[in-house]
Motif scaffolding. Structure first.
Motif, mmCIF file in Angstrom:
data_model
loop_
_atom_site.group_PDB
_atom_site.id
_atom_site.type_symbol
_atom_site.label_atom_id
_atom_site.label_comp_id
_atom_site.label_asym_id
_atom_site.label_seq_id
_atom_site.Cartn_x
_atom_site.Cartn_y
_atom_site.Cartn_z
ATOM 1 N N PHE A 128 12.026 3.503 -8.192
ATOM 2 C CA PHE A 128 10.682 3.708 -7.373
ATOM 3 C C PHE A 128 10.832 3.926 -6.050
ATOM 4 O O PHE A 128 11.452 4.967 -5.867
ATOM 5 N N CYS A 129 10.075 3.585 -5.177
ATOM 6 C CA CYS A 129 10.011 3.694 -3.886
ATOM 7 C C CYS A 129 11.422 3.595 -3.318
ATOM 8 O O CYS A 129 11.735 4.432 -2.278
ATOM 9 N N GLY A 130 12.382 2.907 -3.774
ATOM 10 C CA GLY A 130 13.526 2.820 -3.408
ATOM 11 C C GLY A 130 14.515 4.254 -3.626
ATOM 12 O O GLY A 130 15.510 4.152 -2.909
ATOM 13 N N ALA A 131 13.984 5.140 -4.242
ATOM 14 C CA ALA A 131 14.598 6.349 -4.444
ATOM 15 C C ALA A 131 14.687 7.146 -3.142
ATOM 16 O O ALA A 131 15.839 7.765 -2.905
ATOM 17 N N CYS A 132 13.908 6.626 -1.982
ATOM 18 C CA CYS A 132 14.069 7.180 -0.965
ATOM 19 C C CYS A 132 14.042 6.297 0.281
ATOM 20 O O CYS A 132 14.639 6.291 1.345
ATOM 21 N N HIS A 133 13.590 4.857 0.106
ATOM 22 C CA HIS A 133 13.373 3.751 0.843
ATOM 23 C C HIS A 133 14.787 3.142 0.981
ATOM 24 O O HIS A 133 15.050 2.169 0.474
ATOM 25 N N ASP A 134 15.725 3.907 1.160
ATOM 26 C CA ASP A 134 17.240 3.281 1.150
ATOM 27 C C ASP A 134 17.762 3.546 2.428
ATOM 28 O O ASP A 134 19.062 3.254 2.588
ATOM 29 N N THR A 139 17.040 8.481 3.551
ATOM 30 C CA THR A 139 15.784 9.561 3.404
ATOM 31 C C THR A 139 14.727 8.812 4.211
ATOM 32 O O THR A 139 13.976 9.515 4.729
ATOM 33 N N ALA A 140 14.592 7.310 4.020
ATOM 34 C CA ALA A 140 13.471 6.991 4.736
ATOM 35 C C ALA A 140 13.757 5.316 4.907
ATOM 36 O O ALA A 140 14.875 4.982 4.341
ATOM 37 N N PHE A 141 13.232 4.642 5.827
ATOM 38 C CA PHE A 141 13.499 3.465 6.196
ATOM 39 C C PHE A 141 13.869 2.535 4.913
ATOM 40 O O PHE A 141 13.355 2.627 3.989
ATOM 41 N N ALA A 142 14.794 1.902 5.231
ATOM 42 C CA ALA A 142 15.311 0.633 3.947
ATOM 43 C C ALA A 142 14.432 -0.097 3.526
ATOM 44 O O ALA A 142 13.579 -0.994 4.474
ATOM 45 N N GLU A 200 -1.712 10.480 1.554
ATOM 46 C CA GLU A 200 -1.985 11.079 2.792
ATOM 47 C C GLU A 200 -0.683 11.155 3.895
ATOM 48 O O GLU A 200 -0.353 12.327 4.163
ATOM 49 N N SER A 201 0.074 10.088 3.979
ATOM 50 C CA SER A 201 1.239 10.249 4.889
ATOM 51 C C SER A 201 2.203 10.715 3.954
ATOM 52 O O SER A 201 3.178 11.504 4.912
ATOM 53 N N HIS A 202 2.507 10.479 2.769
ATOM 54 C CA HIS A 202 3.666 11.077 2.338
ATOM 55 C C HIS A 202 3.659 12.573 1.848
ATOM 56 O O HIS A 202 4.547 13.488 1.975
ATOM 57 N N VAL A 203 2.369 13.087 1.453
ATOM 58 C CA VAL A 203 1.959 14.362 1.185
ATOM 59 C C VAL A 203 1.835 15.188 2.394
ATOM 60 O O VAL A 203 2.526 15.998 2.835
ATOM 61 N N VAL A 214 0.950 -1.021 -0.014
ATOM 62 C CA VAL A 214 -0.023 -0.059 0.054
ATOM 63 C C VAL A 214 0.779 1.268 0.023
ATOM 64 O O VAL A 214 1.919 1.359 0.885
ATOM 65 N N PHE A 215 0.497 2.161 -0.770
ATOM 66 C CA PHE A 215 1.323 3.602 -0.630
ATOM 67 C C PHE A 215 0.098 4.577 -0.290
ATOM 68 O O PHE A 215 -1.082 4.618 -1.015
ATOM 69 N N SER A 216 0.463 5.670 0.589
ATOM 70 C CA SER A 216 -0.480 6.429 0.829
ATOM 71 C C SER A 216 -0.118 7.731 0.786
ATOM 72 O O SER A 216 1.234 8.255 1.201
ATOM 73 N N GLY A 247 1.586 13.987 5.810
ATOM 74 C CA GLY A 247 2.468 13.958 6.946
ATOM 75 C C GLY A 247 3.985 14.201 6.621
ATOM 76 O O GLY A 247 4.252 14.956 7.552
ATOM 77 N N MET A 248 4.323 13.763 5.555
ATOM 78 C CA MET A 248 6.151 14.334 5.369
ATOM 79 C C MET A 248 6.141 15.476 4.779
ATOM 80 O O MET A 248 7.351 16.029 4.586
ATOM 81 N N GLY A 249 5.124 16.021 4.055
ATOM 82 C CA GLY A 249 5.211 17.368 3.414
ATOM 83 C C GLY A 249 5.585 17.295 1.847
ATOM 84 O O GLY A 249 6.531 18.327 1.542
ATOM 85 N N PHE A 250 5.838 16.094 1.369
ATOM 86 C CA PHE A 250 6.793 16.130 0.206
ATOM 87 C C PHE A 250 5.981 16.984 -0.953
ATOM 88 O O PHE A 250 4.723 16.927 -1.066
ATOM 89 N N ASP A 251 6.499 17.614 -1.725
ATOM 90 C CA ASP A 251 5.718 18.286 -2.991
ATOM 91 C C ASP A 251 5.488 17.030 -3.886
ATOM 92 O O ASP A 251 6.205 16.048 -4.257
ATOM 93 N N THR A 278 6.930 -5.533 6.773
ATOM 94 C CA THR A 278 5.339 -5.197 6.875
ATOM 95 C C THR A 278 4.989 -4.005 6.819
ATOM 96 O O THR A 278 3.626 -3.691 7.006
ATOM 97 N N SER A 279 5.660 -2.679 6.881
ATOM 98 C CA SER A 279 5.421 -1.483 6.631
ATOM 99 C C SER A 279 4.630 -1.274 5.639
ATOM 100 O O SER A 279 3.747 -0.520 5.229
ATOM 101 N N CYS A 280 5.331 -1.717 4.333
ATOM 102 C CA CYS A 280 4.726 -1.654 3.092
ATOM 103 C C CYS A 280 3.954 -3.008 2.563
ATOM 104 O O CYS A 280 2.718 -2.507 2.034
ATOM 105 N N HIS A 281 4.418 -4.064 2.959
ATOM 106 C CA HIS A 281 3.516 -5.232 2.627
ATOM 107 C C HIS A 281 2.468 -5.485 3.690
ATOM 108 O O HIS A 281 2.775 -6.021 4.786
#
Ligand code: HEC
Ligand code: HEC
Ligand code: HEC
Ligand code: HEC
Ligand code: HEC
Ligand code: HEC
Length: 209
Positions: free
Chosen positions: A85-91, A94-97, A44-47, A40-42, A49-53, A103-106
């Protein structure tokens, strides 16, 4: 009676208003919640919560289209581990690896997997293994692939390999879990077990002989 009707109308209007507000709230964050095969990608939390443009992601990383990537074989863990993809930040920076916190994503595990080669059929249950307290990482960092039945594409998916400590045998050694040279029928549910789980493939029964 009139009063009751008025109350009912007010309640209906209020519900409508909340629904409209929720609609706008979702729109504020862009694309809402996007559900893939098991993740799941949200927005609401990325924009919110975290304020990404919007253009952090919608400039090269992702199309502004729900599920454009659904079913695209390139949208895989390997690509994510390589920074796509998500790995651009989830490394892990920038965000959890992506090789942790599965199970955060899955939100779903891999379900029941029935191996049919070389013999029909072996049941592997994610649920049963999860209930023993095993984490995703205990199997999905090297031991098993990221795709159902990946193991059976290898030529050496045999009892000899299991006895040698590979595949299921990494744990089913009589130490971490019951040994692979015992309780054959616990893993080998056979053609009957397979047909029970795949009623629509009942006709397949003959193909097994
Ligand atoms: C952290 C990354 C990220 C950010 C930031 C982001 N998006 Fe998205 N957006 C995605 C992903 C991922 C998808 C799904 C793409 C796919 O499946 O191919 C998507 C899809 C969409 C969609 C299509 C949704 C649908 O159901 O059709 C819209 C519209 C959208 N985004 C708008 C926005 C807007 C507007 C913003 C800024 C307010 C924004 N996004 C910010 C990642 C992001
Ligand atoms: C632009 C950077 C960026 C991209 C791209 C991105 N994320 Fe995130 N994501 C973050 C940050 C930052 C956090 C906050 C958590 C942290 O700091 O470790 C986060 C948190 C999360 C969380 C936990 C919060 C929640 O929403 O439940 C999930 C799940 C998640 N991301 C999934 C994804 C998925 C799936 C994708 C790809 C479709 C993705 N992210 C793409 C930056 C990003
Ligand atoms: C005890 C080992 C084990 C554990 C623990 C485990 N898996 Fe799996 N997983 C497997 C095996 C085996 C496969 C099939 C891959 C193969 O045949 O190589 C698989 C496949 C998958 C698939 C692909 C399913 C498909 O239909 O393509 C997903 C998704 C998956 N696992 C997610 C997870 C998640 C998420 C967790 C943690 C909640 C997890 N797994 C924990 C062993 C495990
Ligand atoms: C930042 C989010 C994120 C994290 C963390 C993450 N994954 Fe994924 N994973 C994805 C996305 C997105 C896909 C492709 C879309 C999908 O299949 O749901 C995917 C696909 C997969 C697949 C391919 C099968 C399928 O369902 O398409 C497996 C297996 C898998 N991941 C296992 C894992 C395991 C195991 C971990 C932890 C070691 C993990 N993932 C961590 C986002 C993540
Ligand atoms: C990371 C360790 C690990 C791996 C790898 C593993 N198992 Fe298990 N398995 C366990 C543990 C722990 C239990 C529960 C303890 C016991 O029953 O001895 C268990 C229980 C089982 C059970 C009984 C529960 C049920 O589902 O009815 C079966 C069947 C089983 N495993 C099959 C497999 C198969 C098939 C594979 C390979 C595809 C495999 N396991 C790989 C650790 C593992
Ligand atoms: C921990 C689970 C597990 C147990 C216990 C187990 N097997 Fe297997 N067996 C497998 C897997 C996985 C395969 C390969 C996938 C397939 O053939 O569908 C396999 C394949 C086989 C094969 C075909 C490949 C080869 O090695 O020739 C035979 C025959 C076999 N098992 C016999 C047995 C017998 C007899 C027992 C009991 C003494 C047993 N198995 C116990 C999981 C198990």
């Amino acid at each position: 009676m009139k009063k009751l009707i008025r109350i009912l109308i007010c309640a209906a209007l209020a519900t409508g208003l909340v629904a409209v507000q929720q609609g706008f709230a979702e729109y504020d964050f862009g694309g809402g919640e996007i559900t893939y095969k098991s993740t799941v990608f949200s927005h609401e939390s990325h924009v919110g919560g975290m304020g990404f443009d919007c253009d952090t992601c919608h400039e090269g990383l992702f199309e502004m289209e729900g599920h454009a990537l659904q079913g695209n074989p390139e949208f895989s863990m390997d690509a994510i581990y390589e920074g796509g993809f998500c790995g651009a930040c989830h490394d892990g920076d920038t965000a959890f690896a992506s090789d942790s916190d599965c199970t955060s994503c899955h939100v779903k595990d891999g379900g029941d997997i029935y191996y049919t080669e070389p013999v029909k059929a072996i049941l592997f249950s994610h649920k049963a293994h999860g209930e023993t307290g095993l984490e995703c990482e205990s199997c999905h960092t090297g031991l098993f692939g990221m795709e159902a039945l990946a193991a059976q594409k290898g030529k050496d998916f045999t009892m000899a390999a299991l006895y040698d400590g590979q595949y299921c045998g990494a744990c089913h050694d009589g130490d971490t879990a019951f040994a692979s040279d015992t309780r054959c029928a616990t893993c080998h549910v056979g053609v009957k077990g397979y047909v029970r789980a795949h009623p629509s493939k009942g006709g397949d029964q003959h193909a097994a002989h």
